[in-house]
Design an enzyme around this catalytic site. Structure first.
Site, short mmCIF file in Angstrom:
data_model
loop_
_atom_site.label_atom_id
_atom_site.label_comp_id
_atom_site.label_asym_id
_atom_site.label_seq_id
_atom_site.Cartn_x
_atom_site.Cartn_y
_atom_site.Cartn_z
N CYS A 115 0.81 -1.22 0.00
CA CYS A 115 0.00 0.00 0.00
C CYS A 115 0.85 1.28 0.00
CB CYS A 115 -0.95 0.01 1.19
SG CYS A 115 -1.97 -1.48 1.31
N HIS A 255 -3.49 7.08 2.70
CA HIS A 255 -3.91 5.76 2.25
C HIS A 255 -5.28 5.45 2.85
CE1 HIS A 255 -4.16 1.61 1.33
NE2 HIS A 255 -3.82 1.17 2.52
N ASN A 285 -10.16 -0.31 0.60
CA ASN A 285 -8.70 -0.26 0.52
C ASN A 285 -8.26 -0.78 -0.84
OD1 ASN A 285 -5.94 -0.73 0.74
ND2 ASN A 285 -6.04 -1.56 2.80
#
Length: 328
Positions: A115, A255, A285
């Site tokens: 990520c 994020h 996500n």
């Protein structure tokens, strides 16, 4: 040698058409909408069509970023694709994207930092342009996490979605562009978030398939604690490197993993709600795609003005983390 100032000169995003809602997940696993929203902030996520792979999502986002930058594929010197869900082991997704775009003059490679991958990609590209090696670099975060998500595991299947975001980096006026990068890793936490199967340690086999080793496995509480700690500190470190303070931040682009993690970073930076770009309620996500998609939407919504101070910050498997300060 004086370094060239480098900034983002074009943004673009693409998300698949199919929407997977919390209500639909209620029919698949033992969970419910209230539980998911309360703990994560996620209401729905996108899922790639059967014929769509990561390079397809990356292609659409890249076309839009190039258009926004006023450039053609021929103007790109390098393509970096940050992803943990490549089309295949090799060739790289970046090479597949290069061919689809027709970027015949561009070098291309994939970058794996989960990520945090997009920020790692920005740091790599920015330095290559600053030193004069390249002029224009396409950095893409693209994921089809639905392909490595176990939809019988209620702890992980509620979290992840598919999408792609792209930016074009190029020379900008002095006083604009990237001011700092803060990158980090702690491999001792690698076991906390992983896909074990398919690599050289555990090649695909009947045992790896039956053991669901090709899906995401996550120690949720441990990852949450790490994320809450690292998001705020990484952002503070990047600001300090840039010679700036919390008060200088106009927009935080974090994020998009969990609303509580984002709120902890906002609290640490003393930022009001309107100074954070949050869209995880729509997309969940998306790993390396989260930050570039959020940035592209912030630009679409006219939330980014010339001269604004933007802070990007993320964390991911590895464990990895990254933050950057950019003057728009």
């Amino acid at each position: 040698m004086s370094l060239q100032s480098v900034g983002i000169i074009g943004t673009g995003k693409y998300v698949p058409e199919r929407i997977l809602t919390n209500q639909q997940l209620e029919q698949m696993v033992e969970t419910n909408d209230e539980w998911i929203v309360t703990r994560t902030g996620i209401k729905e996520r996108r899922v790639a069509a059967e014929a769509e792979a990561t390079s397809d999502l990356a292609l659409e986002a890249s076309k839009r970023a190039l258009e926004a930058a006023g450039l053609t594929a021929e103007d790109i010197d390098l393509i970096i694709v940050a992803t943990i869900t490549p089309d295949m082991f090799f060739p790289s997704t970046a090479c597949l994207l290069q061919d689809k775009l027709g970027a015949t003059k561009a070098a291309a490679f994939d970058l794996s930092a989960a990520c945090s991958g997009f920020i790692y990609g920005l740091a790599t590209a920015s330095n290559m342009i600053a030193t004069g090696m390249y002029k224009h670099v396409l950095v893409v975060g693209a994921e089809t996490l639905s392909r490595i998500t176990d939809y019988t595991d209620r702890n992980t299947c509620i979290l992840f979605g598919d999408g792609a975001g792209a930016v074009v980096l190029g020379p900008v006026e002095g006083g604009r562009g990237f001011r700092s990068f803060e990158l980090g890793a702690d491999g001792s936490g690698g076991e906390l978030l992983k896909v074990s199967g398919g690599g050289s340690r555990m090649p695909a086999s009947e045992a790896s398939l039956s053991g669901k080793q090709h899906y995401i496995h996550m120690a949720g509480n441990d990852v949450f604690k790490f994320a809450v700690r690292i998001m705020g500190s990484a952002a503070e470190d990047a600001l300090a490197k840039a010679g700036m303070t919390k008060a200088d931040v106009d927009l935080l682009v974090p994020h998009q993993a969990n609303i509580r993690i984002i709120q902890s970073a906002m609290n640490r930076l003393n930022l009001p709600e309107e100074k954070a770009m949050v869209n995880l309620d729509k997309y969940g996500n998306m790993s390396a795609a989260s930050i570039p998609v959020a940035l592209a939407e912030a630009v679409e919504q006219d939330r980014v003005k010339e001269g604004d101070c933007l802070v990007f910050v993320g964390f991911g498997g590895g464990l990895t983390w990254g933050a950057s300060v950019l003057i728009w």
